[in-house]
Design a protein around this motif. Structure first.
Motif, PDB file in Angstrom:
ATOM      1  N   ASN A 183       0.811  -1.221   0.000  1.00  0.00           N
ATOM      2  CA  ASN A 183       0.000   0.000   0.000  1.00  0.00           C
ATOM      3  C   ASN A 183       0.839   1.263   0.000  1.00  0.00           C
ATOM      4  OD1 ASN A 183      -1.767  -2.071   1.943  1.00  0.00           O
ATOM      5  ND2 ASN A 183      -2.960  -0.980   0.408  1.00  0.00           N
ATOM      6  N   ALA A 184       1.985   1.219   0.686  1.00  0.00           N
ATOM      7  CA  ALA A 184       2.803   2.432   0.815  1.00  0.00           C
ATOM      8  C   ALA A 184       4.267   2.076   1.030  1.00  0.00           C
ATOM      9  CB  ALA A 184       2.299   3.284   1.983  1.00  0.00           C
ATOM     10  N   VAL A 185       5.127   3.013   0.654  1.00  0.00           N
ATOM     11  CA  VAL A 185       6.555   2.915   0.962  1.00  0.00           C
ATOM     12  C   VAL A 185       6.895   4.061   1.909  1.00  0.00           C
ATOM     13  CG1 VAL A 185       7.307   1.711  -1.110  1.00  0.00           C
ATOM     14  CG2 VAL A 185       7.115   4.196  -1.152  1.00  0.00           C
ATOM     15  N   LYS A 186       7.723   3.756   2.885  1.00  0.00           N
ATOM     16  CA  LYS A 186       8.099   4.772   3.862  1.00  0.00           C
ATOM     17  C   LYS A 186       9.603   4.963   3.894  1.00  0.00           C
ATOM     18  CE  LYS A 186       8.554   4.287   8.332  1.00  0.00           C
ATOM     19  NZ  LYS A 186       9.778   5.087   8.598  1.00  0.00           N
ATOM     20  N   PHE A 187      10.005   6.221   3.891  1.00  0.00           N
ATOM     21  CA  PHE A 187      11.411   6.587   4.000  1.00  0.00           C
ATOM     22  C   PHE A 187      11.613   7.342   5.316  1.00  0.00           C
ATOM     23  CE2 PHE A 187      10.984   5.519  -0.354  1.00  0.00           C
ATOM     24  CZ  PHE A 187      12.249   5.260  -0.868  1.00  0.00           C
ATOM     25  N   GLN A 188      12.862   7.593   5.657  1.00  0.00           N
ATOM     26  CA  GLN A 188      13.198   8.334   6.866  1.00  0.00           C
ATOM     27  C   GLN A 188      13.894   9.635   6.476  1.00  0.00           C
ATOM     28  OE1 GLN A 188      15.551   5.701   9.303  1.00  0.00           O
ATOM     29  NE2 GLN A 188      14.035   4.057   9.175  1.00  0.00           N
ATOM     30  N   MET A 189      13.360  10.756   6.959  1.00  0.00           N
ATOM     31  CA  MET A 189      13.955  12.049   6.636  1.00  0.00           C
ATOM     32  C   MET A 189      14.679  12.587   7.863  1.00  0.00           C
ATOM     33  SD  MET A 189      12.247  15.419   4.840  1.00  0.00           S
ATOM     34  CE  MET A 189      12.359  14.763   3.166  1.00  0.00           C
ATOM     35  N   TRP A 190      15.978  12.332   7.900  1.00  0.00           N
ATOM     36  CA  TRP A 190      16.812  12.811   8.993  1.00  0.00           C
ATOM     37  C   TRP A 190      18.080  13.454   8.448  1.00  0.00           C
ATOM     38  CZ3 TRP A 190      20.798   9.787   7.588  1.00  0.00           C
ATOM     39  CH2 TRP A 190      20.564   8.457   7.222  1.00  0.00           C
ATOM     40  N   ARG A 191      18.788  14.157   9.325  1.00  0.00           N
ATOM     41  CA  ARG A 191      20.110  14.690   9.002  1.00  0.00           C
ATOM     42  C   ARG A 191      21.112  13.886   9.813  1.00  0.00           C
ATOM     43  NH1 ARG A 191      17.850  20.784   9.639  1.00  0.00           N
ATOM     44  NH2 ARG A 191      17.743  20.040  11.804  1.00  0.00           N
ATOM     45  N   ILE A 234       1.536   4.367  -5.813  1.00  0.00           N
ATOM     46  CA  ILE A 234       1.815   3.834  -4.481  1.00  0.00           C
ATOM     47  C   ILE A 234       2.090   5.019  -3.560  1.00  0.00           C
ATOM     48  CG2 ILE A 234       4.303   3.509  -4.917  1.00  0.00           C
ATOM     49  CD1 ILE A 234       4.141   0.977  -3.158  1.00  0.00           C
ATOM     50  N   GLU A 235       1.580   4.957  -2.350  1.00  0.00           N
ATOM     51  CA  GLU A 235       1.728   6.082  -1.417  1.00  0.00           C
ATOM     52  C   GLU A 235       3.153   6.186  -0.885  1.00  0.00           C
ATOM     53  OE1 GLU A 235      -0.117   7.804   2.784  1.00  0.00           O
ATOM     54  OE2 GLU A 235      -1.161   6.161   1.749  1.00  0.00           O
ATOM     55  N   PHE A 236       3.635   7.402  -0.776  1.00  0.00           N
ATOM     56  CA  PHE A 236       4.946   7.716  -0.217  1.00  0.00           C
ATOM     57  C   PHE A 236       4.743   8.554   1.040  1.00  0.00           C
ATOM     58  CE2 PHE A 236       7.925  11.202   0.375  1.00  0.00           C
ATOM     59  CZ  PHE A 236       9.169  10.599   0.368  1.00  0.00           C
ATOM     60  N   PHE A 237       5.385   8.161   2.139  1.00  0.00           N
ATOM     61  CA  PHE A 237       5.410   9.034   3.310  1.00  0.00           C
ATOM     62  C   PHE A 237       6.693   8.793   4.081  1.00  0.00           C
ATOM     63  CE2 PHE A 237       3.427   5.222   4.905  1.00  0.00           C
ATOM     64  CZ  PHE A 237       3.630   5.170   6.278  1.00  0.00           C
ATOM     65  N   CYS A 238       6.885   9.521   5.158  1.00  0.00           N
ATOM     66  CA  CYS A 238       8.169   9.505   5.853  1.00  0.00           C
ATOM     67  C   CYS A 238       8.027   9.545   7.363  1.00  0.00           C
ATOM     68  CB  CYS A 238       9.011  10.721   5.452  1.00  0.00           C
ATOM     69  SG  CYS A 238       9.770  10.650   3.831  1.00  0.00           S
ATOM     70  N   SER A 239       9.114   9.150   8.018  1.00  0.00           N
ATOM     71  CA  SER A 239       9.337   9.473   9.422  1.00  0.00           C
ATOM     72  C   SER A 239      10.231  10.713   9.421  1.00  0.00           C
ATOM     73  CB  SER A 239      10.080   8.351  10.148  1.00  0.00           C
ATOM     74  OG  SER A 239       9.400   7.137  10.083  1.00  0.00           O
ATOM     75  N   PRO A 240       9.717  11.876   9.798  1.00  0.00           N
ATOM     76  CA  PRO A 240      10.564  13.072   9.841  1.00  0.00           C
ATOM     77  C   PRO A 240      11.271  13.179  11.193  1.00  0.00           C
ATOM     78  CG  PRO A 240       8.298  13.696  10.237  1.00  0.00           C
ATOM     79  CD  PRO A 240       8.300  12.199  10.063  1.00  0.00           C
ATOM     80  N   PHE A 241      12.487  13.715  11.173  1.00  0.00           N
ATOM     81  CA  PHE A 241      13.271  13.834  12.393  1.00  0.00           C
ATOM     82  C   PHE A 241      13.680  15.273  12.699  1.00  0.00           C
ATOM     83  CE2 PHE A 241      13.545   9.414  11.337  1.00  0.00           C
ATOM     84  CZ  PHE A 241      13.689   8.743  12.536  1.00  0.00           C
TER      85      PHE A 241
END
Length: 245
Positions: free
Chosen positions: A33-41, A78-85
Motif C-alpha cells: 500500500n505504501a513505501v516509507k522513508f526516513q527524513m533525517w540529518r 503507491i503512497e509515499f510518506f516519511c518518518s521526519p526527524f
C-alpha cells in the motif's frame, strides 16, 4: 478487515534515487500500500565514528531526492510518506502533499535534537500518524501532542533483529499496528491472523524491505521484495477469511 501494508525502505535505497525507484517499483508489484522513508540529518542523530557512517551519510534523504522519489511513487500509484526527524523536514513533506506521517520510536523518547519540535509540527498538520514506541517514551504526552490526529499505535520491539520469542502476542493484539523487526515473515502474518479474529476493521503492518543486493545498515534485518510479495499474498488471504459468529 483491511490491512495497510507499509514497506519501510530505511537506508536500503543507499542514497541512490535509481535504487529507490527500483525498490518502490518492486514493492508496488508485490501489492504494497505504501513505501516509507526516513527524513533525517545524519549529524543530528549519529556520530561520525559510527562504523557505517559513510553509508548513513550517503542515505540521508535530501529534499531534492525526496521530491524525485515522491514524484515516482505517485506516477505508479503507491503512497509515499516519511518518518521526519527535524521540523524543516515536516514543512517540506507538507509541500510535497504527503497524506500521513510515521513517528519513530526514538523520536517518542524526545532525546534527539528537535524531537519535540518535530512532533508538534507534525501534530499541527492534523494528518494521520502511525506511531511506534518500542524504545519507550511517555504515551500520555504523545497522546496529548496528537490529540487532534488520527493515531495508529504500533506494537514494536526495537531490537535488530527482534527475537521472535520476545513478542508478547497478548499485548501485541491490543494494538492496531505492528512494526516488525523480526527475521522472515512469520510474525506479521501471525499478527494479521490474530487481529482478524478480534474483528478489527483496519490494521497497519510495517516491515523493512530491501533489494536482493542491498548493503545498507538495515539490510541484515530486512526482507526481500520477493518475500514481501509472499507476505502480502498471505495477508490478503487472511482478509478474505470468514469466521462463524
Amino acid at each position: 478487515m483491511k490491512v495497510f501494508v507499509v514497506a519501510e525502505i530505511g537506508s536500503n535505497w543507499e542514497g541512490d534515487v535509481k535504487k529507490a525507484k527500483k525498490i518502490i517499483h518492486e514493492c508496488k508489484n508485490a501489492g504494497t500500500n505504501a513505501v516509507k522513508f526516513q527524513m533525517w540529518r545524519a549529524n543530528d542523530l549519529y556520530s561520525q565514528k559510527h562504523p557505517q557512517w559513510n553509508m548513513i551519510r550517503k542515505s540521508e534523504l535530501t529534499f531534492k531526492k525526496a521530491e524525485k522519489i515522491k514524484k515516482y511513487a505517485d506516477s505508479i500509484g503507491i503512497e509515499f510518506f516519511c518518518s521526519p526527524f527535524y521540523p524543516e523536514g515536516v514543512d517540506y513533506l507538507e509541500s510535497l502533499g504527503v497524506k500521513k506521517y510515521k513517528i519513530a520510536s526514538r523520536t517518542c523518547l524526545l532525546t534527539d535534537k528537535n524531537s519535540l519540535e518535530t512532533l508538534e509540527k507534525v501534530a499541527r498538520t492534523q494528518k494521520p500518524v502511525i506511531i511506534s514506541m518500542g524504545m519507550g517514551g511517555n504515551k500520555k504526552q504523545i497522546m496529548k501532542i496528537f490529540s487532534k490526529s488520527k493515531k495508529t499505535f504500533c506494537y514494536c520491539i526495537s531490537e535488530y533483529p527482534a527475537p521472535f520469542e520476545k513478542i508478547n502476542w497478548k499485548k501485541a493484539i491490543k494494538y492496531d499496528g505492528f512494526s516488525d523487526h523480526s527475521l522472515g515473515i512469520d510474525a506479521p502474518f501471525l499478527f494479521a491472523l490474530l487481529k482478524k479474529q478480534t474483528r478489527a476493521k483496519q490494521i497497519s503492518i510495517e516491515k523493512h524491505v530491501k533489494l536482493k543486493n542491498s548493503k545498507g545498515p538495515d539490510a541484515s534485518t530486512s526482507i526481500t521484495t520477493e518475500l514481501l510479495k509472499e507476505l502480502i499474498s498471505n495477508i490478503r488471504s487472511i482478509e478474505r477469511l470468514r469466521f462463524n459468529k
